[in-house]
Each structure stands twice: as C-alpha cells, then as structure tokens.
Design a protein around this motif. Structure first.
Motif, PDB file in Angstrom:
ATOM      1  N   LEU A 218      56.999 -44.478  63.994  1.00 34.57           N
ATOM      2  CA  LEU A 218      57.355 -45.219  65.211  1.00 34.57           C
ATOM      3  C   LEU A 218      57.260 -44.310  66.435  1.00 34.57           C
ATOM      4  CD1 LEU A 218      58.424 -48.067  65.941  1.00 34.57           C
ATOM      5  CD2 LEU A 218      60.725 -47.091  65.929  1.00 34.57           C
ATOM      6  N   SER A 219      57.717 -43.090  66.271  1.00 36.17           N
ATOM      7  CA  SER A 219      57.682 -42.102  67.355  1.00 36.17           C
ATOM      8  C   SER A 219      56.270 -41.869  67.854  1.00 36.17           C
ATOM      9  CB  SER A 219      58.174 -40.747  66.825  1.00 36.17           C
ATOM     10  OG  SER A 219      59.494 -40.533  67.157  1.00 36.17           O
ATOM     11  N   ARG A 220      55.328 -41.784  66.900  1.00 32.33           N
ATOM     12  CA  ARG A 220      53.949 -41.492  67.315  1.00 32.33           C
ATOM     13  C   ARG A 220      53.355 -42.650  68.096  1.00 32.33           C
ATOM     14  NH1 ARG A 220      49.941 -40.128  63.509  1.00 32.33           N
ATOM     15  NH2 ARG A 220      51.163 -40.943  61.785  1.00 32.33           N
ATOM     16  N   SER A 221      53.612 -43.891  67.634  1.00 35.53           N
ATOM     17  CA  SER A 221      53.053 -45.030  68.390  1.00 35.53           C
ATOM     18  C   SER A 221      53.750 -45.161  69.736  1.00 35.53           C
ATOM     19  CB  SER A 221      53.188 -46.361  67.660  1.00 35.53           C
ATOM     20  OG  SER A 221      53.426 -46.180  66.335  1.00 35.53           O
ATOM     21  N   TRP A 222      55.058 -44.965  69.744  1.00 34.44           N
ATOM     22  CA  TRP A 222      55.817 -45.074  70.998  1.00 34.44           C
ATOM     23  C   TRP A 222      55.329 -44.040  72.010  1.00 34.44           C
ATOM     24  CZ3 TRP A 222      58.668 -47.585  74.284  1.00 34.44           C
ATOM     25  CH2 TRP A 222      59.455 -46.887  75.200  1.00 34.44           C
TER      26      TRP A 222
ATOM     27  N   LEU B  25      54.768 -36.064  87.457  1.00 34.44           N
ATOM     28  CA  LEU B  25      55.348 -35.130  86.485  1.00 34.44           C
ATOM     29  C   LEU B  25      55.291 -35.729  85.087  1.00 34.44           C
ATOM     30  CD1 LEU B  25      57.038 -32.619  85.653  1.00 34.44           C
ATOM     31  CD2 LEU B  25      59.094 -33.944  86.203  1.00 34.44           C
ATOM     32  N   LEU B  26      54.698 -34.970  84.161  1.00 31.94           N
ATOM     33  CA  LEU B  26      54.734 -35.371  82.748  1.00 31.94           C
ATOM     34  C   LEU B  26      55.640 -34.390  82.010  1.00 31.94           C
ATOM     35  CD1 LEU B  26      53.607 -37.178  80.411  1.00 31.94           C
ATOM     36  CD2 LEU B  26      51.920 -35.369  80.034  1.00 31.94           C
ATOM     37  N   ARG B  27      56.593 -34.929  81.254  1.00 29.98           N
ATOM     38  CA  ARG B  27      57.520 -34.079  80.498  1.00 29.98           C
ATOM     39  C   ARG B  27      57.268 -34.243  79.004  1.00 29.98           C
ATOM     40  NH1 ARG B  27      63.094 -36.508  81.906  1.00 29.98           N
ATOM     41  NH2 ARG B  27      63.891 -34.676  80.814  1.00 29.98           N
ATOM     42  N   ILE B  28      57.157 -33.133  78.312  1.00 31.04           N
ATOM     43  CA  ILE B  28      57.061 -33.192  76.848  1.00 31.04           C
ATOM     44  C   ILE B  28      58.181 -32.325  76.279  1.00 31.04           C
ATOM     45  CG2 ILE B  28      55.639 -32.738  74.799  1.00 31.04           C
ATOM     46  CD1 ILE B  28      53.146 -33.088  76.470  1.00 31.04           C
ATOM     47  N   SER B  29      59.068 -32.938  75.500  1.00 28.78           N
ATOM     48  CA  SER B  29      60.193 -32.212  74.904  1.00 28.78           C
ATOM     49  C   SER B  29      59.898 -31.961  73.430  1.00 28.78           C
ATOM     50  CB  SER B  29      61.477 -33.033  75.042  1.00 28.78           C
ATOM     51  OG  SER B  29      61.736 -33.271  76.415  1.00 28.78           O
ATOM     52  N   ILE B  30      59.946 -30.693  73.063  1.00 32.58           N
ATOM     53  CA  ILE B  30      59.603 -30.313  71.685  1.00 32.58           C
ATOM     54  C   ILE B  30      60.826 -29.720  70.988  1.00 32.58           C
ATOM     55  CG2 ILE B  30      58.164 -28.770  70.270  1.00 32.58           C
ATOM     56  CD1 ILE B  30      56.038 -28.917  72.484  1.00 32.58           C
ATOM     57  N   HIS B  31      61.089 -30.214  69.791  1.00 28.80           N
ATOM     58  CA  HIS B  31      62.159 -29.644  68.965  1.00 28.80           C
ATOM     59  C   HIS B  31      61.513 -28.827  67.837  1.00 28.80           C
ATOM     60  CE1 HIS B  31      64.361 -32.754  71.128  1.00 28.80           C
ATOM     61  NE2 HIS B  31      65.452 -32.069  70.844  1.00 28.80           N
ATOM     62  N   PRO B  32      62.232 -27.831  67.329  1.00 21.58           N
ATOM     63  CA  PRO B  32      61.620 -26.970  66.301  1.00 21.58           C
ATOM     64  C   PRO B  32      61.040 -27.768  65.121  1.00 21.58           C
ATOM     65  CG  PRO B  32      63.721 -26.043  66.988  1.00 21.58           C
ATOM     66  CD  PRO B  32      63.599 -27.375  67.674  1.00 21.58           C
ATOM     67  N   CYS B  33      61.743 -28.855  64.718  1.00 24.13           N
ATOM     68  CA  CYS B  33      61.273 -29.613  63.546  1.00 24.13           C
ATOM     69  C   CYS B  33      59.962 -30.366  63.816  1.00 24.13           C
ATOM     70  CB  CYS B  33      62.351 -30.577  63.075  1.00 24.13           C
ATOM     71  SG  CYS B  33      63.136 -31.463  64.418  1.00 24.13           S
ATOM     72  N   ASP B  34      59.595 -30.566  65.069  1.00 27.74           N
ATOM     73  CA  ASP B  34      58.332 -31.267  65.370  1.00 27.74           C
ATOM     74  C   ASP B  34      57.128 -30.470  64.853  1.00 27.74           C
ATOM     75  OD1 ASP B  34      59.914 -33.054  66.738  1.00 27.74           O
ATOM     76  OD2 ASP B  34      59.423 -32.270  68.721  1.00 27.74           O
ATOM     77  N   PHE B  35      57.291 -29.147  64.882  1.00 26.66           N
ATOM     78  CA  PHE B  35      56.160 -28.288  64.536  1.00 26.66           C
ATOM     79  C   PHE B  35      55.750 -28.441  63.074  1.00 26.66           C
ATOM     80  CE2 PHE B  35      54.277 -24.170  63.306  1.00 26.66           C
ATOM     81  CZ  PHE B  35      53.198 -24.180  64.174  1.00 26.66           C
ATOM     82  N   SER B  36      56.728 -28.672  62.186  1.00 30.47           N
ATOM     83  CA  SER B  36      56.381 -28.773  60.764  1.00 30.47           C
ATOM     84  C   SER B  36      55.862 -30.155  60.377  1.00 30.47           C
ATOM     85  CB  SER B  36      57.578 -28.376  59.902  1.00 30.47           C
ATOM     86  OG  SER B  36      58.728 -28.966  60.423  1.00 30.47           O
ATOM     87  N   GLN B  37      55.931 -31.112  61.312  1.00 30.07           N
ATOM     88  CA  GLN B  37      55.354 -32.435  61.050  1.00 30.07           C
ATOM     89  C   GLN B  37      53.940 -32.433  61.633  1.00 30.07           C
ATOM     90  OE1 GLN B  37      56.809 -34.544  59.147  1.00 30.07           O
ATOM     91  NE2 GLN B  37      58.764 -33.464  59.048  1.00 30.07           N
ATOM     92  N   ARG B  38      52.957 -32.207  60.784  1.00 29.86           N
ATOM     93  CA  ARG B  38      51.604 -31.958  61.307  1.00 29.86           C
ATOM     94  C   ARG B  38      51.067 -33.086  62.166  1.00 29.86           C
ATOM     95  NH1 ARG B  38      51.813 -27.075  61.993  1.00 29.86           N
ATOM     96  NH2 ARG B  38      49.696 -27.181  62.769  1.00 29.86           N
ATOM     97  N   ALA B  39      51.324 -34.336  61.762  1.00 30.24           N
ATOM     98  CA  ALA B  39      50.781 -35.453  62.545  1.00 30.24           C
ATOM     99  C   ALA B  39      51.384 -35.446  63.950  1.00 30.24           C
ATOM    100  CB  ALA B  39      51.071 -36.771  61.845  1.00 30.24           C
ATOM    101  N   ILE B  40      52.642 -35.106  64.025  1.00 34.06           N
ATOM    102  CA  ILE B  40      53.316 -35.072  65.331  1.00 34.06           C
ATOM    103  C   ILE B  40      52.830 -33.896  66.155  1.00 34.06           C
ATOM    104  CG2 ILE B  40      55.606 -34.541  66.365  1.00 34.06           C
ATOM    105  CD1 ILE B  40      56.725 -36.664  64.451  1.00 34.06           C
ATOM    106  N   TRP B  41      52.747 -32.751  65.527  1.00 31.64           N
ATOM    107  CA  TRP B  41      52.280 -31.570  66.266  1.00 31.64           C
ATOM    108  C   TRP B  41      50.845 -31.778  66.776  1.00 31.64           C
ATOM    109  CZ3 TRP B  41      54.263 -28.191  69.112  1.00 31.64           C
ATOM    110  CH2 TRP B  41      53.546 -27.047  69.499  1.00 31.64           C
ATOM    111  N   THR B  42      50.014 -32.372  65.934  1.00 29.66           N
ATOM    112  CA  THR B  42      48.636 -32.660  66.351  1.00 29.66           C
ATOM    113  C   THR B  42      48.625 -33.583  67.566  1.00 29.66           C
ATOM    114  OG1 THR B  42      47.927 -32.438  64.072  1.00 29.66           O
ATOM    115  CG2 THR B  42      46.417 -33.604  65.522  1.00 29.66           C
ATOM    116  N   GLN B  43      49.492 -34.597  67.543  1.00 30.41           N
ATOM    117  CA  GLN B  43      49.520 -35.524  68.679  1.00 30.41           C
ATOM    118  C   GLN B  43      49.966 -34.800  69.967  1.00 30.41           C
ATOM    119  OE1 GLN B  43      52.446 -38.812  69.067  1.00 30.41           O
ATOM    120  NE2 GLN B  43      50.671 -40.161  69.217  1.00 30.41           N
TER     121      GLN B  43
END
Ligand SMILES: [Zn+2]
Length: 269
Positions: free
Chosen positions: A204-208, A221-239
């Motif tokens: 859901l996060s990826r489509s949203w 202004l574009l803001r991107i907030s990254i949490h440490p756990c995002d990095f280990s989710q490859r599909a999310i990190w790729t996006q």
C-alpha cells in the motif's frame, strides 16, 4: 524578521546553476544501533547526487543509553555536520508509554499508527521543555549545532510545540508541513514516508507514495523521509532511488535548516 537575523541563522551555500526547487531527504531514528545502516544509506544517497540530508538523531533511543556514551558515534555525527549534513533533535526516548485512560482516537494514533513512539504527542509543557533543552545542551556540548526539533512520528502536541519554541528551536516539521518556529510561518509540504511492518502495508505504501510523488511534482519542496528499516525492503528502497533519480535535474538536495533560511531570505518563494 530581519535579513541580519536570517543570515545569522546559517550560511547558505550558493550553488551555481542549481535547480530552483528543493529536495530534503531526512533520515529518521539515527542512534548508535542504527549508525551502520545509516552510513550505508548516506553513501548510497551520495552516489545518487543527494550529498546532504537532515539527520534525525534520537538522544536516548528507547532508554538504551544517551548517545554521548558512544564516542565513535559522536565523532561520526561531527563529521557528517562538517560535510554539510544537518543534525536534528528527534524526540528524546522515541517512546511513549501508553496511558491508562485514552480516547479511541488517541489509541489509534499512538498505538496503531506509530507503535507507541509518539513521545511528544501529549507531554506536558514542563516535561517537553526539560527533554528538549537537555538534548539541545548535550548536542551543543559535543560541538554539534542542532537547529530543528522533530517529534517522533511528527506527533507534536501544542504544549510540546510551545516548549520547542521556548527552547529556541528554529523549526519543526509535521507529516504535512514545515513550520518556522521563529516566525510562525507554516509551509504546507507533505512528506513521502513508508510503512514497512507488514506485507500489505509495504504494498500500500508503494502505491500511495507513487501517487503522492506525481501529485507533489509541481511543489517547490519535495520531502522524502527514510527510516532505517526502509533500506532492507528492496522494493521500497528501489522506489526511493527511482524518485530521487526522477527529480535529480529539477531539484537541489538541501537540508531543512537551509531551506528554512532560504524562505526567511525570501529566496525560495
Ligand atoms: Zn522516528
């Protein structure tokens, strides 16, 4: 606010030919246990042209001990600041013990949405002021210069916001805005952020976020907030990397403190 006060705030680095629109990438939940993964994230972002980030440091993450006990961590933060990254105070414990009597709304927001991390959601003014000033003074004693205070999960109650202001924090951010605590100006700017704790949330996060990214294309202004756990989710990190690549020529990566300073000087409008 006067120009003198605005320029005191921070030296702005003028980049020749830089794109007018901005990108702020913020790295959340930075603490000794997440130092290694944050280092990897920072170097990957650097390879994609994002050379500066706002780094949200938790002073005593989940009561595991104050960050100053880890000398190597403090030295690392100093190095990041020297490289142009910004160190931001991110809560104190990053934990909110559930209260006995809570409304359904409070329960939903603090337990299900944030997993009990909304530490500054309903803290009293006095306690919020104590935590923020203690953190601020400790950061400064280590030679660090935090200007911003960002509450865990962006849940900052009115009392806590007043405390952040009185502690001379320059700005805060929320899910949908950036707020200059000195002038009181609120800039609407929604952040991209992921929820990774279950497969359906990740999908859901990826489509949203894809939809939100399209919607935010025209914003300054574009803001991107990254949490440490995002990095280990490859599909999310790729996006995330795809978004950064897609915005590379149109936006200049900056930090919240520099972006706020620009707004104060009237350069960013
Ligand atoms: Zn956080």
């Amino acid at each position: 606010m006067s120009t003198i006060a605005a320029t005191e705030f921070l030296p702005l680095v003028a980049t020749a030919g830089a794109a007018a629109d901005s990108l702020v990438v913020s790295l959340h939940d930075v603490a000794p246990p997440t130092q290694q993964i944050t280092t990897t994230i920072i170097s990957e972002l650097g390879r994609q042209g994002v050379r500066v980030c706002s780094i949200l440091v938790v002073p005593d993450y989940h009561h595991q001990g104050f960050f100053t006990r880890h000398r190597e961590f403090v030295t690392w933060l100093r190095g990041l600041e020297a490289d142009g990254h910004e160190i931001v105070i991110h809560g104190y414990f990053h934990e909110r013990p559930p209260l006995k009597r809570e409304s359904l709304h409070d329960k939903l927001l603090t337990r299900f949405y944030t997993r009990n991390e909304g530490e500054f959601y309903d803290l009293s003014y006095e306690e919020a002021l104590r935590r923020i000033t203690t953190a601020r003074d400790e950061f400064r004693a280590q030679g660090l210069k935090p200007r911003g205070f960002i509450a865990p999960a962006w849940l900052l109650g009115d009392e806590a916001e007043r405390a952040a202001c009185d502690a001379k924090m320059e700005y805060t951010t929320r899910l949908r805005s950036v707020c200059d605590l000195r002038s009181g100006n609120v800039f609407p700017a929604r952040t991209l952020v992921y929820s990774v704790h279950s497969a359906w949330r990740r999908a859901l996060s990826r489509s949203w976020n894809a939809a939100l990214f399209r919607l935010l294309k025209t914003k300054t202004l574009l803001r991107i907030s990254i949490h440490p756990c995002d990095f280990s989710q490859r599909a999310i990190w790729t996006q995330i990397l795809e978004f950064i690549a897609a915005t590379k020529t149109a936006r200049t990566a900056t930090t919240y403190q520099d972006w706020i300073a620009e707004q104060r000087l009237g350069l960013g409008t």
